[in-house]
Enzyme design. Structure first.
Site, PDB file in Angstrom:
ATOM      1  N   GLY A 254       0.790  -1.230   0.000  1.00 17.30           N
ATOM      2  CA  GLY A 254       0.000   0.000   0.000  1.00 17.30           C
ATOM      3  C   GLY A 254       0.819   1.275   0.000  1.00 17.30           C
ATOM      4  O   GLY A 254       0.264   2.360  -0.164  1.00 17.30           O
ATOM      5  N   GLY A 291       4.318  -3.391  -3.405  1.00 15.38           N
ATOM      6  CA  GLY A 291       4.370  -3.622  -4.850  1.00 15.38           C
ATOM      7  C   GLY A 291       4.663  -2.303  -5.546  1.00 15.38           C
ATOM      8  O   GLY A 291       5.735  -2.112  -6.129  1.00 15.38           O
ATOM      9  N   CYS A 358     -11.974   3.760 -29.107  1.00 16.67           N
ATOM     10  CA  CYS A 358     -13.252   4.462 -29.316  1.00 16.67           C
ATOM     11  C   CYS A 358     -14.006   4.609 -28.004  1.00 16.67           C
ATOM     12  O   CYS A 358     -15.111   4.091 -27.837  1.00 16.67           O
ATOM     13  CB  CYS A 358     -14.099   3.702 -30.330  1.00 16.67           C
ATOM     14  SG  CYS A 358     -13.338   3.677 -31.945  1.00 16.67           S
TER      15      CYS A 358
HETATM   16  C1  LIG Z   1      -2.818  -8.541  -0.469  1.00 20.72           C
HETATM   17  C2  LIG Z   1      -2.030  -7.462  -1.136  1.00 20.72           C
HETATM   18  N1  LIG Z   1      -0.747  -7.301  -0.790  1.00 20.72           N
HETATM   19  C3  LIG Z   1       0.017  -6.363  -1.377  1.00 20.72           C
HETATM   20  C4  LIG Z   1      -0.473  -5.539  -2.359  1.00 20.72           C
HETATM   21  C5  LIG Z   1       0.441  -4.520  -2.989  1.00 20.72           C
HETATM   22  O1  LIG Z   1      -0.027  -3.259  -2.809  1.00 20.72           O
HETATM   23  P1  LIG Z   1       0.843  -2.005  -3.267  1.00 20.72           P
HETATM   24  O2  LIG Z   1       1.212  -2.235  -4.679  1.00 20.72           O
HETATM   25  O3  LIG Z   1      -0.050  -0.857  -3.080  1.00 20.72           O
HETATM   26  O4  LIG Z   1       2.053  -1.958  -2.381  1.00 20.72           O
HETATM   27  C6  LIG Z   1      -1.818  -5.671  -2.765  1.00 20.72           C
HETATM   28  C7  LIG Z   1      -2.378  -4.783  -3.800  1.00 20.72           C
HETATM   29  O5  LIG Z   1      -3.485  -4.842  -4.193  1.00 20.72           O
HETATM   30  C8  LIG Z   1      -2.610  -6.658  -2.136  1.00 20.72           C
HETATM   31  O6  LIG Z   1      -3.893  -6.843  -2.489  1.00 20.72           O
END
Ligand SMILES: Cc1ncc(COP(=O)(O)O)c(C=O)c1O
Length: 428
Positions: A254, A291, A358
């Site tokens: 997150g 991520g 489109c």
């Molecule tokens: C369970 C879980 N972990 C990690 C992430 C990674 O989140 P972020 O890319 O915001 O760090 C997500 C993203 O949807 C997730 O659903």
């Protein structure tokens, strides 16, 4: 969880200055070499993804350094390309996966299956079958379940292995309501059912952890809510621990990056202290699953201007990339920086940039000041490393773009451009 003392603070600020210089916490579009980027477009054609693997490793290392006593897993869904996964596996990053395909690709990229974590959300049968059969061979693999049904379906498959329970903390944060998962009933066991589900889990599985993912794209303004949600998970961990110890508490990912020029990067030390504080008194190892933070500013989309149309409303700049290339603006109203790398010094003007699809949703920016774009110019769309290529589609029978990886200044194709045959490959 220990916070920093005075002496540590001084030594570490000099250290941080040196680290920041070596690996700046934020990379803006202007930090990429326009000339180099234009060369890539000329050599590999457009639309094109460019991913800087050195930056990916830097971002992961910086994040992990802020949580020295935690397990920092990379969330594969942000970018699941083999080159990226290998680059992270090579520096010891364990991988969090959300589907059987991600598990398979992580292993293909060299990940140790015993270190994988699979987060099951309304999992299709094939995903559970794959994860359970993998765990039979690699008992170190951990499965995270967020519904009683998932636990029952695992038990029905004879699974008795490592399990984490995903809790819904009832608080969500993030850059858009569609990613504020912590308050969405779709994700996780309803909070008050936590202790009962943990007790049930202990009967059939090796309950090793609690999990929650609060939302995505958290910046400073969202941090307080983010930590409030984590403290709810911490409270639950203490309640569940009365029935037996937990190995870890996983607070998901997150952690955001600044997309807009006026946004500031997250202060990771502040985040780290906030998360520790939220979990104070919890006797379990911290796990995190970033991520976006690892990938976002390491990637670009390069696209060529094919149309310039001046209208009474606006100047429309047509490009060969589309929502099929990068869907975030259409899906989340996301802002991505855009610059003209062919003529960065030309006078800036407010233009609207859109693709060949489109639908009026196929727009990357409206009334955005950019150095005057002309046909043939290459535009760079920044912060496209996370949730970019993995969400690409073949809408309008448009083949997906190529992707080049940059490493030590060298470029190589890591995903070739699709052909029309790739679009129709599965036709029967
Ligand atoms: C369970 C879980 N972990 C990690 C992430 C990674 O989140 P972020 O890319 O915001 O760090 C997500 C993203 O949807 C997730 O659903």
């Amino acid at each position: 969880m220990r916070s920093r003392t005075g002496a540590d603070a001084t030594a570490s600020s000099e250290e941080e200055e040196r680290e920041d210089a070596e690996s700046p916490p934020v990379r803006r579009l202007a930090d990429w070499s326009a000339g180099r980027v234009e060369e890539l477009a000329a050599e590999y054609d457009t639309p094109l993804y460019a991913i800087d693997l050195d930056r990916v490793r830097e971002n992961y290392a910086r994040f992990a350094a802020a949580f020295p006593d935690a397990t920092v897993m990379y969330a594969a869904k942000a970018h699941t390309g083999r080159a990226v996964l290998s680059a992270l596996v090579d520096i010891g990053a364990p991988i969090e996966c959300a589907a059987w395909g991600e598990l398979d690709r992580a292993i293909d990229a060299g990940a140790d299956p015993d270190e994988l974590q699979y987060t099951a959300v309304n999992p299709p049968d094939r995903d559970l079958d794959y994860a359970v059969s993998l765990a039979a061979e690699y008992p170190g693999l951990t499965i995270t379940g967020g519904a009683r049904d998932t636990l029952d379906r695992l038990a029905e498959r004879g699974y008795e292995g490592r399990l984490a329970i995903r809790i819904n903390p009832g608080i969500g944060t993030g850059h858009h309501e569609k990613v504020a998962t912590g308050a969405d009933a779709k994700f996780g066991i309803p909070y008050e059912e936590g202790p009962a589900v943990a007790e049930r889990a202990r009967k059939d599985f090796d309950l090793v952890g609690l999990h929650a993912h609060v939302g995505s794209g958290v910046l400073d303004d969202d941090l307080e809510d983010h930590c409030r949600a984590i403290s709810r998970v911490g409270e639950m961990a203490k309640r569940v621990a009365s029935g037996g110890s937990l190995e870890f508490v996983d607070v998901g990912g997150g952690y955001g990056v600044p997309y807009r020029p006026d946004e500031e990067p997250l202060d990771l030390e502040k985040v780290s202290d906030g998360v520790r504080e939220a979990l104070s008194g919890v006797d379990a190892r911290l796990r995190l699953e970033p991520g976006r933070y690892v990938l976002a500013d390491a990637g670009l989309v390069l696209t060529e201007v094919n149309t310039r149309k001046e209208t009474p409303e606006t100047t429309v700049i047509g490009v060969d990339a589309s929502l099929g290339t990068l869907i975030r603006p259409a899906m989340f109203d996301s802002y991505h920086p855009i610059e003209n790398v062919s003529a960065p010094d030309r006078e800036r003007e407010a233009v609207s940039v859109g693709g060949p699809m489109c639908t009026s949703a196929d727009v990357f920016a409206t009334d955005r000041p950019i150095a005057r774009p002309e046909r043939g110019d290459v535009l760079a769309i920044g912060n496209a490393g996370a949730y970019g290529y993995e969400l690409a589609s073949q809408f309008h029978s448009q083949p997906r773009p190529a992707e080049v990886a940059l490493e030590g200044g060298e470029a190589r194709v890591v995903r070739r451009r699709e052909s029309l045959a790739d679009v129709t490959r599965v036709e029967q």
